[in-house]
Design an enzyme around this catalytic site. Structure first.
Site, PDB file in Angstrom:
ATOM      1  N   ILE A   1       1.839   2.477 -13.734  1.00 21.88           N
ATOM      2  CA  ILE A   1       3.197   2.236 -13.214  1.00 21.88           C
ATOM      3  C   ILE A   1       3.345   0.849 -12.578  1.00 21.88           C
ATOM      4  CG2 ILE A   1       3.868   4.663 -12.927  1.00 21.88           C
ATOM      5  CD1 ILE A   1       3.415   4.172  -9.824  1.00 21.88           C
TER       6      ILE A   1
ATOM      7  N   TYR B   1      -1.266   4.361   3.022  1.00 20.73           N
ATOM      8  CA  TYR B   1      -0.587   5.432   2.277  1.00 20.73           C
ATOM      9  C   TYR B   1       0.720   5.795   2.987  1.00 20.73           C
ATOM     10  CZ  TYR B   1      -0.101  10.102   0.086  1.00 20.73           C
ATOM     11  OH  TYR B   1       0.349  11.220  -0.588  1.00 20.73           O
TER      12      TYR B   1
ATOM     13  N   LYS C   1       4.520   5.462   1.640  1.00 19.84           N
ATOM     14  CA  LYS C   1       5.382   6.639   1.507  1.00 19.84           C
ATOM     15  C   LYS C   1       6.619   6.516   2.396  1.00 19.84           C
ATOM     16  CE  LYS C   1       2.860   8.957  -1.536  1.00 19.84           C
ATOM     17  NZ  LYS C   1       3.342   9.217  -2.908  1.00 19.84           N
TER      18      LYS C   1
ATOM     19  N   ASP D   1      -2.712  21.711  -3.566  1.00 25.53           N
ATOM     20  CA  ASP D   1      -4.065  21.847  -4.127  1.00 25.53           C
ATOM     21  C   ASP D   1      -4.209  21.021  -5.409  1.00 25.53           C
ATOM     22  OD1 ASP D   1      -6.607  22.652  -4.606  1.00 25.53           O
ATOM     23  OD2 ASP D   1      -6.099  24.725  -5.120  1.00 25.53           O
ATOM     24  N   THR D   2      -4.621  19.768  -5.262  1.00 21.83           N
ATOM     25  CA  THR D   2      -4.851  18.872  -6.404  1.00 21.83           C
ATOM     26  C   THR D   2      -6.109  18.043  -6.131  1.00 21.83           C
ATOM     27  OG1 THR D   2      -3.700  16.902  -5.571  1.00 21.83           O
ATOM     28  CG2 THR D   2      -2.329  18.595  -6.639  1.00 21.83           C
TER      29      THR D   2
END
Ligand SMILES: NC(=O)c1ccc[n+]([C@@H]2O[C@H](COP(=O)([O-])OP(=O)(O)OC[C@H]3O[C@@H](n4cnc5c(N)ncnc54)[C@H](O)[C@@H]3O)[C@@H](O)[C@H]2O)c1
Length: 283
Positions: free
Chosen positions: A80, A172, A176, A206-207
């Site tokens: 991206i 992060y 965000k 959950d990833t």
């Protein structure tokens, strides 16, 4: 009357679609009737990201699941951060599918460290992917949505870290938070073309991005940081209708919210920040 395929005839672009939440969103939107344009980098982004990244096989599996749901799919390995590749993809998608209605700007990365101890590469990579890369997705997609003249819905995947401070991953959190400004300015700029723009703010899904060992290491070194990462509260009925306490939510639970934002049921919602966290951010 509600349709089984409320997004029938629409086309959705999903970034970071090889696995995790992006795959769940692609499959859910396909299940709701949309044709899917799925992209993912499918390889490591930087040595500063310590969890394994997906492969081309993972993206191919997403494409297979979309086709299994009876919809058409274009799946392409794209970073991206690459504007030209995304513009070419959007042009190809419009040529093949005739329009673009929905964007789920979901691709993102995470790493851990204290602000003054991060390398420039660690800081820059997260900002470049999560914030600047998402802007490039928007820049590639919005002109085609305006040109198609059908309005649309853009869902920008921020995080609970986009509305509250998260020590241990400030780059992060900064990226965000930046997505909130992008969302709300875009909601105004694109609103006159009938395009709605909202951000979602998940927590503890959950990833593979969630690495308990990396989190335990940083909380072990700096216990005060733990206060900013609340445990998931008790929720009497979970997604599957079973009673009980679950530590993580599933990507499919987030997809329920994405599908609602993509569809006409949220027609009055734009420029909103939707927490997907069972209220955790309120602690
Ligand atoms: N898992 C959580 O608890 C959680 C919480 C809040 C927000 N989020 C956000 O949700 C989104 C999805 O993350 P996930 O939890 O599914 O993790 P994930 O790591 O499984 O999925 C992220 C996907 O984005 C892709 N990606 C990363 N950089 C890319 C780039 N430059 N170009 C194209 N694709 C790229 C990855 O290859 C991966 O498939 C991210 O934006 C993440 O920040 C996750």
């Amino acid at each position: 009357m509600t349709s089984d395929a409320p997004l029938e005839g629409r086309v959705a672009l999903v970034t970071g679609a090889a696995r995790g939440q992006g795959r769940a969103h692609a499959v859910r939107l396909a299940g709701d009737g949309a044709d899917i344009v799925a992209i993912d980098i499918c390889k490591p982004v930087s040595d500063t990201v310590t969890y394994p990244m997906p492969t081309a096989d993972d993206l191919a599996e997403t494409a297979r699941l979309v086709e299994e749901a009876g919809r058409k799919v274009i799946a392409r390995e794209i970073d991206i951060r690459d504007l030209g590749a995304q513009q070419q993809l959007v042009a190809d998608a419009v040529e093949q599918f005739g329009r673009l209605d929905i964007v789920v700007a979901n691709a993102g990365i995470l790493s851990w460290g204290r602000i003054w101890e991060m390398s420039e590469e660690q800081w820059d990579t997260v900002i470049e992917v999560n914030l600047n890369g998402t802007w490039r997705t928007i820049k590639a997609a919005v002109p085609a949505m305006i040109e198609a003249g059908n309005g649309g819905s853009i869902i920008i995947v921020s995080s609970s870290a986009g509305t509250k401070a998260t020590p241990g991953n400030a780059h992060y959190s900064a990226s965000k938070h930046g997505l909130v400004a992008l969302t709300n300015a875009l909601a105004i700029e694109a609103g006159e073309f009938g395009i709605r723009v909202n951000s979602i703010h998940p927590y503890s899904i959950d990833t593979p991005m969630v690495q308990p060992e990396a989190m335990m290491e940083i909380f072990g070194k700096y216990p005060a940081f733990l206060h900013s990462f609340s445990p998931m509260p008790y929720h009497p009925v979970n997604h599957q209708g079973k009673k009980g306490l679950k530590e993580f939510m599933t990507p499919e639970e987030v997809s329920d919210v994405v599908a609602w934002l993509a569809g006409d049921g949220s027609a009055t919602i734009s420029g909103s920040q939707i927490a997907v966290d069972r209220g955790t951010a309120k602690y």
